[in-house]
Design a protein around this motif. Sequence first.
Motif, mmCIF file in Angstrom:
data_model
loop_
_atom_site.group_PDB
_atom_site.id
_atom_site.type_symbol
_atom_site.label_atom_id
_atom_site.label_comp_id
_atom_site.label_asym_id
_atom_site.label_seq_id
_atom_site.Cartn_x
_atom_site.Cartn_y
_atom_site.Cartn_z
ATOM 1 N N MET A 1 0.891 -1.296 -0.176
ATOM 2 C CA MET A 1 -0.041 -0.010 -0.142
ATOM 3 C C MET A 1 0.839 1.406 0.016
ATOM 4 O O MET A 1 0.617 2.356 -0.712
ATOM 5 N N ARG A 3 4.015 1.655 -0.905
ATOM 6 C CA ARG A 3 4.709 1.762 -2.414
ATOM 7 C C ARG A 3 3.756 2.196 -3.321
ATOM 8 O O ARG A 3 3.900 3.101 -4.258
ATOM 9 N N SER A 4 2.430 1.812 -3.465
ATOM 10 C CA SER A 4 1.525 2.382 -4.301
ATOM 11 C C SER A 4 1.183 3.849 -4.199
ATOM 12 O O SER A 4 1.181 4.612 -5.213
ATOM 13 N N ILE A 5 1.124 4.107 -2.918
ATOM 14 C CA ILE A 5 0.959 5.628 -2.615
ATOM 15 C C ILE A 5 1.994 6.354 -3.128
ATOM 16 O O ILE A 5 1.900 7.640 -3.684
ATOM 17 N N ARG A 7 4.244 5.675 -5.497
ATOM 18 C CA ARG A 7 4.667 5.607 -6.876
ATOM 19 C C ARG A 7 3.423 6.477 -7.428
ATOM 20 O O ARG A 7 3.417 7.299 -8.404
ATOM 21 N N MET A 8 2.022 6.706 -6.909
ATOM 22 C CA MET A 8 1.261 7.655 -7.320
ATOM 23 C C MET A 8 1.450 9.253 -7.350
ATOM 24 O O MET A 8 1.339 9.894 -8.123
ATOM 25 N N LYS A 9 2.215 9.442 -6.084
ATOM 26 C CA LYS A 9 2.679 11.008 -5.667
ATOM 27 C C LYS A 9 3.667 11.160 -6.773
ATOM 28 O O LYS A 9 3.914 12.187 -7.208
#
Length: 429
Positions: A1, A3-5, A7-9
């Motif tokens: 979770m 890492r996903s955030i 990556r999105m930022k």
Amino acid sequence: MGRSILRMKTVQILLVAAVTAVAGEFKINPFDGDIFRIAMGSSAFLLFLLLMRQLPYIRTGIATGIVVLLFRTAMDAVEGSGQTLEQSLSSHCSAMIYYMVFGLLMYVIKRRIDTFHPLVLGAVAALIDLVSNEMELLTRLIVLDSASFRLNEWTYLMAIAVLRTYFTTGVYSSISVSQMRIREREQQERTRQLLGFGSGLYGEVFYLKKSIGTLEHVTLNSFELYRQLKAGEGTEQHSRQVLDITQQLHEVKKDSQRILAGLVKLAEREVNGDMPLSGILQFTVQSNAKYAEMLDKQIDFHVDMTSDYTTDSYIPLLTLLNNLTANAVEVIQGKGSIHLRAYEQEGLTFFTVADSGAGIQKRDLELLFEPGFTTKFDEEGIAATGIGLSHVRDIVNMFGGSITVHPVSPAGGAMFQVRVPSEKLRKEE
């Protein structure tokens, strides 16, 4: 979770940087030559920072500065400016410093942005823009040994910065207001649905409590009859049948109690808090206006309030007023009007619901609030249940109040008037 955030930022930061770099090519040069640009890039960058508050401002400023530097250097190479790579990088490194300083200064005020008045926010943004511009000019002076601006050029530069930032903060304020109105409408719709659910649920709980009381009474009477029959006043077969009935009633009562407990918990969890009388009348009008529209009727709703206070009994009140107003909608044929009024007098709170329908016959007045009495039939001639007004009467009695019905005028229509002690409704501050 996590890492996903992250990556999105990162994607969002790169998107901001790329759009800002492209927007920076839409520019004007207020001074002779290409010594300084007034471009749309800074306005786009400011707008992104204001709207995307979740971004890390310092990292975003650094990334944007680097992307702008590389983008402008690449544009020089594509356009064939004749500069070497080193000259091109030196020429545009001041723009990189501008965005880095801008991002840093915006980070300083980030937590206070929402507290600023739009005019104050524009002034603060203009100051940040001016400081960032000055750092850009200082970098040019050091790297390129550029000459200083004259006073009139500084004045012009300050005016451009103020206009640009106020335009951007104005756009941001407009977007924020639009988003706030959308959220407000969504919240009102959720609240309306929740109140409608709570009102209906309250009615079910109310009647379930009443049926449990009836079952308890019937159970006691049935058991008493069983005792009498057992004592010799009836046959063994009859006493056995009565005992079976008593046991079945007892089981129904227990099941009803379990259902009631679940409904009460659900009602308490879904709907709680307080509401002003004005809010109760507002939701009553909104829900019944949609009901009238569904019935293809043109009804004008009018609300008159001379008293308003907060109550924690808004669910039973909403149930009461919804029943009376829905009845008024149903009795109006095609087109008409409904007037809702709330006022206080001598320690009592009055609620009235008046309609322009056909009125109520005198012969029906005595039976009007009795369970099962109805004057409404569907298209197939099947009568309604007739429990709405009896439900209203029970709620009014629960508050220790009273309800009466009066003719509105000789031309027709009826007015229901509810009187409830204000102390039963008013929530003490």
